[in-house]
Design an enzyme around this catalytic site. Structure first.
Site, short mmCIF file in Angstrom:
data_model
loop_
_atom_site.label_atom_id
_atom_site.label_comp_id
_atom_site.label_asym_id
_atom_site.label_seq_id
_atom_site.Cartn_x
_atom_site.Cartn_y
_atom_site.Cartn_z
N ARG A 52 33.84 5.42 11.19
CA ARG A 52 33.20 5.52 9.88
C ARG A 52 32.56 4.27 9.33
O ARG A 52 31.54 4.44 8.96
CB ARG A 52 34.60 6.08 8.90
N LYS A 151 31.14 4.48 2.74
CA LYS A 151 32.08 3.75 2.13
C LYS A 151 31.66 2.40 1.72
O LYS A 151 31.74 1.42 2.39
CB LYS A 151 33.45 3.58 3.00
N GLU A 184 37.08 14.46 -5.62
CA GLU A 184 38.07 13.71 -5.17
C GLU A 184 38.65 12.74 -6.35
O GLU A 184 38.28 12.80 -7.62
CB GLU A 184 37.86 12.82 -3.91
#
Ligand code: PXG
Length: 295
Positions: A52, A151, A184
């Site tokens: 990721r 991220k 989220e």
């Protein structure tokens, strides 16, 4: 003894772990990161986190100056250096030192940092009583801007939501996406249970694809709990039987009140209990090809 920090190829003592004020991570939030945990001398889902991290970097056209294998070793070595069996690990790659302009062309080489420390958890009673949370006015940024799957070091959107939660005196905020569907929380994914079916927002609605989220989906499937990655609104949360959050730090944490509505019977539910139990089993004795033991 203070922490030993990995910084650009070597381990240094915490007071020496310094990055330039011209680093574009500092000036512009230009960079990417991962939050990872180690349990019992084993980094949990190291490959998923490293993948990721490199995908986030690729998406922002950031070249990480070390290979995935080297990065994995850095993460494990940072735990070793600090003699941590259980750790919260932060890997950070920023655009590096440039000039005052925002153009990343001026940044020659990315800055790579890895910190391993102990973890601060929600107090024990939160797992038995559940969290009170609210939905907030700040929406999750959509894929037409900085894609929330990245991220990135730009967490201001989530921080705005956290500030709104702080002002309301609650520990977490639920962010809706641009269309008003549940996305989220500020640093956790969200799940709900209705009539025995576990539901979580589909990734394309705009959120981080959590490592913990994906593990919980797998655990549910293994336990014969039907799972749907779907679309739902605040209404669906209000009338849900159970709601809980997932993330590296929180693991699984129950939610028992949202915007003043009591969820289910106001106590963490049976599906949550089963999955938390399963998750704790999973991290208890790391084994199999996915376990990276660093004893
Ligand atoms: N959504 C967002 C926006 C996150 O930042 C998660 C979900 C959960 O993903 P994982 O892979 O951990 O299951 C995250 C990650 C904090 C903190 O201090 C938490 C995260 C990132 C940075 C800080 O609470 N969570």
């Amino acid at each position: 003894m203070g922490l030993r920090i990995y910084l650009d190829g070597k381990f240094v003592d915490e007071p020496d772990a310094k990055v330039s004020v011209f680093d574009h991570g500092f000036l512009y939030g230009d960079g990417v990161f991962e939050g990872i945990r180690a349990y019992h001398n084993s980094v949990f889902r190291l490959k998923d986190h490293v993948d990721r991290l490199y995908d986030s970097a690729k998406a922002i056209n950031l070249e990480i100056p070390i290979s995935k294998e080297e990065m994995s070793n850095v993460i494990v070595d940072t735990c070793r250096q600090n003699e941590l069996k259980d750790a919260y690990i932060r890997a950070v790659v920023s655009r590096g030192k440039g000039d005052l302009g925002l153009d990343p062309k001026k940044c020659n080489i990315a800055t790579v940092v890895c910190i391993a420390s102990s973890i601060t958890l929600y107090p024990d009673e939160t797992y038995t009583n559940g969290l009170t949370v609210i939905t907030v006015p700040t929406r999750r940024n959509g894929p037409e801007g900085v894609n929330p799957r990245i991220k990135s070091l730009n967490y201001l959107n989530n921080i705005m939501a956290k500030i709104e939660a702080n002002i309301a005196g609650v520990p977490e905020a639920i962010l809706l996406n641009q269309e008003g569907y549940v996305a989220e929380c500020t640093g956790d994914n969200i799940f709900m249970v209705k009539n025995g079916v576990l539901k979580t927002p589909a990734i394309h609605l705009g959120m981080l694809e959590g490592v913990t989220r994906n593990e919980v989906i797998k655990l549910a499937q293994k336990n014969g709990i039907p799972v749907e990655e779907t679309t739902f609104t605040r209404y669906d949360l209000f009338v849900a039987d159970e709601v809980f959050l997932t993330g590296t730090a929180a693991e699984l944490i129950p939610v028992t009140k949202i915007d003043g509505r009591v969820i289910g019977d106001g106590k963490p539910g049976p599906v949550f209990a089963t999955l938390l139990n399963e998750f704790r089993e999973l991290v208890k004795e790391p084994e199999g090809p996915e376990a990276v033991i660093f004893k």
